[in-house]
Design a protein around this motif. Sequence first.
Motif, PDB file in Angstrom:
ATOM      1  N   ARG A 118      -4.844  -2.630  -4.641  1.00 34.41           N
ATOM      2  CA  ARG A 118      -3.679  -3.009  -5.449  1.00 34.41           C
ATOM      3  C   ARG A 118      -3.580  -4.524  -5.584  1.00 34.41           C
ATOM      4  NH1 ARG A 118      -3.079  -2.348  -0.423  1.00 34.41           N
ATOM      5  NH2 ARG A 118      -1.901  -3.831   0.830  1.00 34.41           N
ATOM      6  N   SER A 164       3.440   5.416   5.646  1.00 33.74           N
ATOM      7  CA  SER A 164       2.101   4.964   6.043  1.00 33.74           C
ATOM      8  C   SER A 164       1.277   6.082   6.673  1.00 33.74           C
ATOM      9  CB  SER A 164       2.212   3.791   7.015  1.00 33.74           C
ATOM     10  OG  SER A 164       2.715   2.661   6.346  1.00 33.74           O
ATOM     11  N   MET A 190      -2.872   1.653  -4.208  1.00 36.57           N
ATOM     12  CA  MET A 190      -3.757   1.931  -3.070  1.00 36.57           C
ATOM     13  C   MET A 190      -4.399   0.628  -2.562  1.00 36.57           C
ATOM     14  SD  MET A 190      -3.180   5.184  -2.664  1.00 36.57           S
ATOM     15  CE  MET A 190      -4.496   5.863  -1.635  1.00 36.57           C
ATOM     16  N   ALA A 191      -5.557   0.734  -1.923  1.00 35.94           N
ATOM     17  CA  ALA A 191      -6.119  -0.390  -1.162  1.00 35.94           C
ATOM     18  C   ALA A 191      -6.365  -1.641  -2.012  1.00 35.94           C
ATOM     19  CB  ALA A 191      -7.422   0.050  -0.496  1.00 35.94           C
ATOM     20  N   PHE A 242       0.876  -1.175   0.000  1.00 33.30           N
ATOM     21  CA  PHE A 242       0.000   0.000   0.000  1.00 33.30           C
ATOM     22  C   PHE A 242       0.915   1.227   0.000  1.00 33.30           C
ATOM     23  CE2 PHE A 242      -4.228   1.470   2.180  1.00 33.30           C
ATOM     24  CZ  PHE A 242      -4.364   2.475   1.226  1.00 33.30           C
ATOM     25  N   LEU A 285      -0.642   7.959   4.006  1.00 32.90           N
ATOM     26  CA  LEU A 285      -1.579   7.280   3.107  1.00 32.90           C
ATOM     27  C   LEU A 285      -3.000   7.828   3.224  1.00 32.90           C
ATOM     28  CD1 LEU A 285      -0.353   3.575   3.270  1.00 32.90           C
ATOM     29  CD2 LEU A 285      -0.310   5.093   1.289  1.00 32.90           C
TER      30      LEU A 285
END
Lengths: 334, 235
Positions: free
Chosen positions: A272, A286, A269-270, A254, A289
């Motif tokens: 992926r 992180s 992103m989420a 991520f 994000l």
Amino acid sequence: MICDVLHPGQLATVQDDGRVGHQQEGIPVAGPMDRMALRVANLLVGNDEGAAVLECTLVGPTVRFDEHTLIALTGGDLAVTAGTVPLPLWRPICVPAGTMVSALAAVRGCRGYLGVAGGIDVPRVLGSRSTYVRASLGGIDGRALRRGDRLPIGNPTELGRRIANAVAGDRGRDRVTIAHWGTSTSLLPRYASSPVIRVVEGEHTTLLTPESAQQLWSSEFRVGAQSDRMGYRLEGATLALKAPCEILSEAVAFGTVQLPPGGNPIVLMADRQTTGGYPRIAEVASVDLPVVAQLKPGDRLRFRAISLAEAQRLYLAREDNLRQVRAAIALHHH
Amino acid sequence: MRLAPLGDRALLVHLGTSIDEATHRLVRAVYARLAAHQVPGTIELVPAFASVAVHYEPSRVPADVRGREQRSPYERFADRVRAVLADVEADALPAPRTVEIPVRYGGADGPDLDAVAAAHGLRPEEVVRLHCTATYRVYMLGFAPGFAYLGGLPEEIATPRRPEPRTAVPAGTVGIGGSQTGIYPIVSPGGWQLIGRTALRLFDARRTPAALLAIGDVVRFRALAADESLDLAPA
């Protein structure tokens, strides 16, 4: 308890803290784009911090609970109202049975989170309730919400009941009541529409040409129209490698910033994929994000390099903040 | 063996730079060792062609012994990974499983079979024979749920991808893309040359494990006769 979907909005999905433990089978983690928002939404209503919530994108939805319900809104500001009452972010809120809760449109950020005491109780698929649309996993039949969907809501925890009682108090259960307290913004991500995103170097950052390396750190990128839960396509400077580089497919994370041959970076992103074969020119810290997750197509961002040690120091500090939020809520409702 | 950070919550153990049997065996050995001796803080492992990734939670990596200046979670975690892998060897791997994939080649199931044959001056039956004679190895899973990267496609039938990808390739479709062959586990867009289809479910979320194939498996394709039902293929 049931949450009726009266209007589905642009893209609203059920997400919990992600489908962890199946990446070796090629199964993406999915989960929230803004994980901090998901966790705080749950803490404010007394849930486990990884419980399932609604992730709402840009516009809508409109939902209605069939009982008096404790909810919390976090992340982007989608101008949510309960009936005619505008609702604040980052606070516990009690809504009476039958109230329409409507997200109008994003006034700040891109993704709003609606946490409900008891969590959204759709069946777990491969250990998670997170919706992954491309393989039709989790959520409601693996898809975004539709009009007429009925979301089952779990039983509130003891803490959730205490928070609800404290918020509704003696003001009754037939009106919207908003807690006098909420999560301090000093504990939250620094959301912005043209942010500087902190990244650590990727394994292939040194393969960029000197000009491209300079552009990576100095130029402004625009979030492309093709951006979604899988990845953000960045437009602006076109980056190049010193020499073509063959990379065997291997795991990505991520926030991995990939450089496909076209030269426009992609932030994963989420949703992926579990692995990728493009050079990795940066990795988003992180803690930043959630800031990326709240950017819309057309928004701009810059990158700033920090050390891995610094990124992890910031991450641990953020986790400490969450512990404080959790402890304070538990203490005040003991 | 070389360790490198993958962002601030993952680490890659690099074990080679090419797709070959020796590297693959080392990947499996490292993967098995890290699964059996989990370093505290580990979330999950992702093996690939020549690396194994360890996703970890920085706040759950044990602290250094007292009296020492605290190092970063990455440094502490990497040290423990190195220690667990210090004496790892590829010799003691269990024998691989063999999975047979029944495939109906050509026709509507494999609309590109004739084109693949023509590209190599072969008859379609020869393409099928070559595809079925070879023994394949699952080098890794990725790209989509249950998608296995298979090594071992005979060079005689390696075929470039189609210039225009199809928008929806049905689940179970067997394709050739360059020097690779594989099976689409879910309906998805795809640019590979489609030569056949299997009724086996490469991915089924209701099954444990959900993916039919796992890293290290040996795969063989078997041609179904044209009048054999795809659905009656042994599961």
